[in-house]
Design a protein around this motif. Structure first.
Motif, PDB file in Angstrom:
ATOM      1  N   TYR A  13       5.849  13.359   2.525  1.00 37.49           N
ATOM      2  CA  TYR A  13       6.574  12.422   3.376  1.00 37.49           C
ATOM      3  C   TYR A  13       7.650  13.144   4.181  1.00 37.49           C
ATOM      4  O   TYR A  13       8.319  14.061   3.682  1.00 37.49           O
ATOM      5  CB  TYR A  13       7.197  11.342   2.488  1.00 37.49           C
ATOM      6  CG  TYR A  13       7.968  10.283   3.241  1.00 37.49           C
ATOM      7  CD1 TYR A  13       7.323   9.409   4.112  1.00 37.49           C
ATOM      8  CD2 TYR A  13       9.344  10.156   3.056  1.00 37.49           C
ATOM      9  CE1 TYR A  13       8.023   8.435   4.786  1.00 37.49           C
ATOM     10  CE2 TYR A  13      10.055   9.177   3.720  1.00 37.49           C
ATOM     11  CZ  TYR A  13       9.404   8.316   4.598  1.00 37.49           C
ATOM     12  OH  TYR A  13      10.106   7.359   5.270  1.00 37.49           O
ATOM     13  N   ASN A  16      11.214  13.728   2.710  1.00 37.57           N
ATOM     14  CA  ASN A  16      11.466  14.592   1.561  1.00 37.57           C
ATOM     15  C   ASN A  16      12.452  15.689   1.947  1.00 37.57           C
ATOM     16  O   ASN A  16      12.444  16.182   3.078  1.00 37.57           O
ATOM     17  CB  ASN A  16      10.162  15.213   1.058  1.00 37.57           C
ATOM     18  CG  ASN A  16       9.212  14.184   0.474  1.00 37.57           C
ATOM     19  OD1 ASN A  16       9.651  13.137   0.006  1.00 37.57           O
ATOM     20  ND2 ASN A  16       7.919  14.470   0.506  1.00 37.57           N
ATOM     21  N   ARG A  32       7.865   8.552  -0.128  1.00 38.83           N
ATOM     22  CA  ARG A  32       7.615   7.414   0.753  1.00 38.83           C
ATOM     23  C   ARG A  32       8.938   6.831   1.197  1.00 38.83           C
ATOM     24  O   ARG A  32      10.003   7.273   0.763  1.00 38.83           O
ATOM     25  CB  ARG A  32       6.768   6.361   0.048  1.00 38.83           C
ATOM     26  CG  ARG A  32       7.365   5.803  -1.228  1.00 38.83           C
ATOM     27  CD  ARG A  32       6.481   4.729  -1.838  1.00 38.83           C
ATOM     28  NE  ARG A  32       6.922   4.313  -3.155  1.00 38.83           N
ATOM     29  CZ  ARG A  32       7.923   3.477  -3.411  1.00 38.83           C
ATOM     30  NH1 ARG A  32       8.627   2.974  -2.397  1.00 38.83           N
ATOM     31  NH2 ARG A  32       8.248   3.154  -4.642  1.00 38.83           N
ATOM     32  N   ASP A  33       8.859   5.821   2.036  1.00 37.18           N
ATOM     33  CA  ASP A  33      10.069   5.170   2.516  1.00 37.18           C
ATOM     34  C   ASP A  33      10.861   4.606   1.339  1.00 37.18           C
ATOM     35  O   ASP A  33      10.310   3.939   0.466  1.00 37.18           O
ATOM     36  CB  ASP A  33       9.686   4.044   3.477  1.00 37.18           C
ATOM     37  CG  ASP A  33      10.904   3.409   4.123  1.00 37.18           C
ATOM     38  OD1 ASP A  33      11.899   4.129   4.329  1.00 37.18           O
ATOM     39  OD2 ASP A  33      10.851   2.195   4.401  1.00 37.18           O
ATOM     40  N   ALA A  50       6.801   9.804  -6.137  1.00 38.68           N
ATOM     41  CA  ALA A  50       7.758   9.212  -5.210  1.00 38.68           C
ATOM     42  C   ALA A  50       9.093   9.004  -5.887  1.00 38.68           C
ATOM     43  O   ALA A  50       9.149   8.662  -7.073  1.00 38.68           O
ATOM     44  CB  ALA A  50       7.233   7.879  -4.682  1.00 38.68           C
ATOM     45  N   GLU A  65       7.196   8.461 -10.682  1.00 39.28           N
ATOM     46  CA  GLU A  65       8.146   7.833  -9.761  1.00 39.28           C
ATOM     47  C   GLU A  65       9.508   7.667 -10.418  1.00 39.28           C
ATOM     48  O   GLU A  65       9.616   7.288 -11.592  1.00 39.28           O
ATOM     49  CB  GLU A  65       7.637   6.456  -9.316  1.00 39.28           C
ATOM     50  CG  GLU A  65       8.538   5.775  -8.296  1.00 39.28           C
ATOM     51  CD  GLU A  65       7.914   4.546  -7.662  1.00 39.28           C
ATOM     52  OE1 GLU A  65       8.591   3.899  -6.834  1.00 39.28           O
ATOM     53  OE2 GLU A  65       6.756   4.232  -7.998  1.00 39.28           O
TER      54      GLU A  65
END
Length: 374
Positions: A13, A16, A32-33, A50, A65
């Protein structure tokens, strides 16, 4: 890049990131967002996932995550919301696990904690080890506070109150193999004065003497040095070197005393033995009751058996039959038998109070009531 020989590498992403002045960091992908991956420690690595962050020097984060690796050389392989804060610590996976101790390990599960050096929780839920060189294999709500201690598994004896009925090891070298609500050692602030206590299983047992052991059962207590309760329910071994093999509601309070089983038996004399039965009491040193009910020994080296036999003088032997009423010694070193059906020697069908079949030798005077001495 801040270091031409050890550049940072960022993949995945676009958000990052690597912290300013960090060198040799790698983000292989993911992110990710609102959940970017960050490698903020020198030579740290985030492989994917993420919202993961590698803060420590040479820290490694494999995926998952919301994980955070804060310790130097620490590792998280995956999972969700795990934290490896101790140097050289590791979390394989799971959720909301935390390792703050050096070389600590959590294998998986949820909400497990390791704060001591070389502490390990293999899995399960809500387990915590807070001392050095300890291990919890699994289960739930298990707690270790003594060094070199182990809980193999188990959990609360009352699931509705898991934090007050869980397995707990308080003193060093303690062991709980399983079950629920068991306690090894006690919470007196001194992890040495009840070291080596063991509970193998069962429910709500307390082993809080040095080298005290409880094999299983429910509600048993072994509270002194090398005391043993093998099983049963509500038994109490409350003096050094005492033993209760089983049964229920038995008590041994005399040093080196023993209760083999039965119910409501008490051995309070040192070296005393009550093998079984119900309601028997050995209150003198070296006294013995092999079984029966409501027997009592208060004379040293006394022996009582049957029903309501009482050896209250030193060295007395008292046996009483099933008839209601107390049969008691009257002097030391007596051998007393109360048998309403007669005493048979060489026969199992006595016709008198004493029936002897076979030759009899008398070496001394024979006193016959009404006739004098023969």
């Amino acid at each position: 890049e801040p270091d031409a020989t050890s550049p940072n590498i960022i993949g995945g992403y676009m958000g990052n990131s690597v912290a300013v002045d960090t060198i040799g960091a790698t983000i292989s992908g993911g992110g990710r967002d609102l959940a970017i991956n960050q490698a903020n420690g020198d030579f740290s690595t985030v492989n994917g996932g993420a919202g993961n962050t590698a803060e420590g020097y040479s820290a490694y984060l494999g995926g998952g995550e919301g994980n955070l690796v804060g310790g130097n050389y620490a590792v998280i392989c995956g999972g969700v919301s795990n934290q490896a804060g101790g140097n050289y610590s590791a979390i394989a996976g799971g959720q909301q696990n935390s390792v703050l101790g050096l070389y600590g390990i959590v294998g998986g599960g949820i909400n497990n904690q390791v704060t001591g050096t070389f502490g390990t929780v293999a899995g399960g839920a809500n387990n915590g080890t807070f001392a050095n060189f300890t291990a919890i294999s699994g289960g739930s709500y298990n707690r270790i506070y003594g060094e070199y201690s182990t809980i193999a598994g188990g959990g609360p004896s009352d699931p509705d109150n898991p934090t007050t009925s869980n397995n707990q090891v308080w003193d060093d070298y303690g062991t709980i193999a399983g079950g629920g609500g068991n306690i090894a050692g006690n919470d007196d602030g001194d992890p040495q004065n009840n070291r080596g206590a063991t509970v193998s299983g069962g429910l709500d047992n307390q082993s809080n003497g040095i080298y005290a052991t409880i094999g299983g059962g429910e509600g048993n207590l072994a509270s002194h040095y090398a005391a043993v309760v093998s099983g049963g329910a509500s038994n109490q071994a409350t003096e050094n070197y005492t033993t209760i093999s089983g049964g229920s509601s038995n008590i041994v309070s005399g040093r080196y005393g023993t209760v083999g089983g039965g119910q409501n038996n008490i051995t309070s004399g040192n070296y005393g033995t009550a093998s079984g039965g119900n309601g028997n009491q050995v209150a003198a040193p070296f006294g013995t009751i092999p079984g029966g009910a409501l027997n009592y020994v208060s004379g040293n080296y006394g022996f009582a058996a049957g029903y309501q036999a009482r050896a209250v003088h030193a060295g007395s032997f008292v046996w009483s039959d099933s008839q209601v009423g107390i049969f008691e010694s009257t002097a030391s070193d007596q051998f007393l038998i109360n048998a309403a059906g007669g005493i048979g020697i060489g026969t199992n069908t006595p016709t008198e109070q004493l029936t002897v079949i076979g030759n009899t030798e008398l070496n001394g005077n024979l006193n016959v009531a009404g006739y004098g001495t023969l």
